[in-house]
Write a protein that holds these residues in place. Structure first.
Motif, PDB file in Angstrom:
ATOM      1  N   UNK A   1      49.440  55.910  -0.199  1.00  0.00           N
ATOM      2  CA  UNK A   1      48.284  55.958   0.990  1.00  0.00           C
ATOM      3  C   UNK A   1      46.916  55.451   0.275  1.00  0.00           C
ATOM      4  N   UNK A   2      46.348  54.845   1.232  1.00  0.00           N
ATOM      5  CA  UNK A   2      45.191  54.177   1.055  1.00  0.00           C
ATOM      6  C   UNK A   2      44.127  55.263   1.595  1.00  0.00           C
ATOM      7  N   UNK A   3      43.542  55.821   0.455  1.00  0.00           N
ATOM      8  CA  UNK A   3      42.415  57.066   0.676  1.00  0.00           C
ATOM      9  C   UNK A   3      41.121  56.600   0.923  1.00  0.00           C
ATOM     10  N   UNK A   4      41.065  55.059   0.635  1.00  0.00           N
ATOM     11  CA  UNK A   4      39.513  54.616   0.994  1.00  0.00           C
ATOM     12  C   UNK A   4      39.352  54.499   2.599  1.00  0.00           C
ATOM     13  N   UNK A   5      40.519  54.393   3.181  1.00  0.00           N
ATOM     14  CA  UNK A   5      40.332  54.334   4.712  1.00  0.00           C
ATOM     15  C   UNK A   5      39.740  55.881   4.952  1.00  0.00           C
ATOM     16  N   UNK A   6      40.278  56.843   4.530  1.00  0.00           N
ATOM     17  CA  UNK A   6      39.593  58.250   5.100  1.00  0.00           C
ATOM     18  C   UNK A   6      38.205  58.351   4.574  1.00  0.00           C
ATOM     19  N   UNK A   7      37.900  57.922   3.527  1.00  0.00           N
ATOM     20  CA  UNK A   7      36.466  57.802   2.982  1.00  0.00           C
ATOM     21  C   UNK A   7      35.774  56.875   3.933  1.00  0.00           C
ATOM     22  N   UNK A   8      36.099  55.822   4.445  1.00  0.00           N
ATOM     23  CA  UNK A   8      35.209  55.111   5.659  1.00  0.00           C
ATOM     24  C   UNK A   8      35.368  55.873   6.877  1.00  0.00           C
ATOM     25  N   UNK A   9      36.348  56.518   7.332  1.00  0.00           N
ATOM     26  CA  UNK A   9      36.174  57.525   8.473  1.00  0.00           C
ATOM     27  C   UNK A   9      35.181  58.470   8.073  1.00  0.00           C
ATOM     28  N   UNK A  10      35.090  59.112   7.157  1.00  0.00           N
ATOM     29  CA  UNK A  10      34.060  59.926   6.971  1.00  0.00           C
ATOM     30  C   UNK A  10      32.787  59.425   6.811  1.00  0.00           C
ATOM     31  N   UNK A  11      32.627  58.287   6.628  1.00  0.00           N
ATOM     32  CA  UNK A  11      31.292  57.792   6.513  1.00  0.00           C
ATOM     33  C   UNK A  11      30.812  57.324   8.132  1.00  0.00           C
ATOM     34  N   UNK A  12      31.830  57.019   8.703  1.00  0.00           N
ATOM     35  CA  UNK A  12      31.451  56.742  10.270  1.00  0.00           C
ATOM     36  C   UNK A  12      31.027  58.053  10.914  1.00  0.00           C
ATOM     37  N   UNK A  13      31.930  59.013  10.427  1.00  0.00           N
ATOM     38  CA  UNK A  13      31.426  60.514  11.065  1.00  0.00           C
ATOM     39  C   UNK A  13      30.027  60.806  10.592  1.00  0.00           C
ATOM     40  N   UNK A  14      29.773  60.727   9.566  1.00  0.00           N
ATOM     41  CA  UNK A  14      28.256  60.854   9.073  1.00  0.00           C
ATOM     42  C   UNK A  14      27.415  60.183   9.557  1.00  0.00           C
ATOM     43  N   UNK A  15      27.802  58.938   9.823  1.00  0.00           N
ATOM     44  CA  UNK A  15      26.624  58.060  10.829  1.00  0.00           C
ATOM     45  C   UNK A  15      26.567  58.700  12.169  1.00  0.00           C
ATOM     46  N   UNK A  16      27.391  58.930  12.855  1.00  0.00           N
ATOM     47  CA  UNK A  16      27.304  59.768  13.980  1.00  0.00           C
ATOM     48  C   UNK A  16      26.721  61.093  14.018  1.00  0.00           C
ATOM     49  N   UNK A  17      26.763  61.649  12.852  1.00  0.00           N
ATOM     50  CA  UNK A  17      25.966  62.987  12.722  1.00  0.00           C
ATOM     51  C   UNK A  17      24.578  62.634  12.553  1.00  0.00           C
ATOM     52  N   UNK A  18      24.120  61.529  11.883  1.00  0.00           N
ATOM     53  CA  UNK A  18      22.844  61.397  11.697  1.00  0.00           C
ATOM     54  C   UNK A  18      22.158  60.733  12.885  1.00  0.00           C
ATOM     55  N   UNK A  19      22.835  60.151  13.685  1.00  0.00           N
ATOM     56  CA  UNK A  19      22.690  59.634  15.227  1.00  0.00           C
ATOM     57  C   UNK A  19      22.123  60.821  16.137  1.00  0.00           C
ATOM     58  N   UNK A  20      22.957  61.958  16.039  1.00  0.00           N
ATOM     59  CA  UNK A  20      22.957  62.994  16.836  1.00  0.00           C
ATOM     60  C   UNK A  20      22.147  64.280  16.363  1.00  0.00           C
ATOM     61  N   UNK A  21      21.487  64.021  15.049  1.00  0.00           N
ATOM     62  CA  UNK A  21      20.966  65.167  14.353  1.00  0.00           C
ATOM     63  C   UNK A  21      19.705  65.618  15.318  1.00  0.00           C
ATOM     64  N   UNK A  22      19.444  67.024  15.582  1.00  0.00           N
ATOM     65  CA  UNK A  22      18.301  67.344  16.112  1.00  0.00           C
ATOM     66  C   UNK A  22      17.176  67.623  15.517  1.00  0.00           C
ATOM     67  N   UNK A  23      16.454  66.811  15.080  1.00  0.00           N
ATOM     68  CA  UNK A  23      15.042  67.127  14.140  1.00  0.00           C
ATOM     69  C   UNK A  23      13.836  67.167  14.949  1.00  0.00           C
ATOM     70  N   UNK A  24      13.703  67.001  16.077  1.00  0.00           N
ATOM     71  CA  UNK A  24      12.567  67.034  16.949  1.00  0.00           C
ATOM     72  C   UNK A  24      12.043  68.633  16.981  1.00  0.00           C
TER      73      UNK A  24
END
Length: 61
Positions: A1-24
């Motif tokens: 199984x190619x575990x790098x794909x899961x790492x890429x998916x985790x990076x995408x989720x982290x990117x969405x978290x950075x977009x939505x983080x409430x720091x105001x």
């Protein structure tokens, strides 16, 4: 199984978290545009990598 794909998916989720983080209203409020840009770039780059790997896997078989 190619575990790098899961790492890429985790990076995408982290990117969405950075977009939505409430720091105001915090001391990090001045970094809000920076975190949004970094989040968008993360999502875009890793999504393109997953698409590229999918096409490469599809046409190599």
């Amino acid at each position: 199984m190619n575990y790098s794909i899961f790492l890429f998916l985790a990076a995408i989720l982290s990117g969405f978290a950075l977009i939505q983080v409430p720091i105001a209203g915090t001391f990090l409020a001045s970094l809000a545009p920076f975190t949004t840009v970094v989040g968008l770039l993360t999502v875009l780059i890793f999504s393109l990598v997953i698409i590229y790997k999918g096409f490469r896997h599809l046409f190599n078989k």
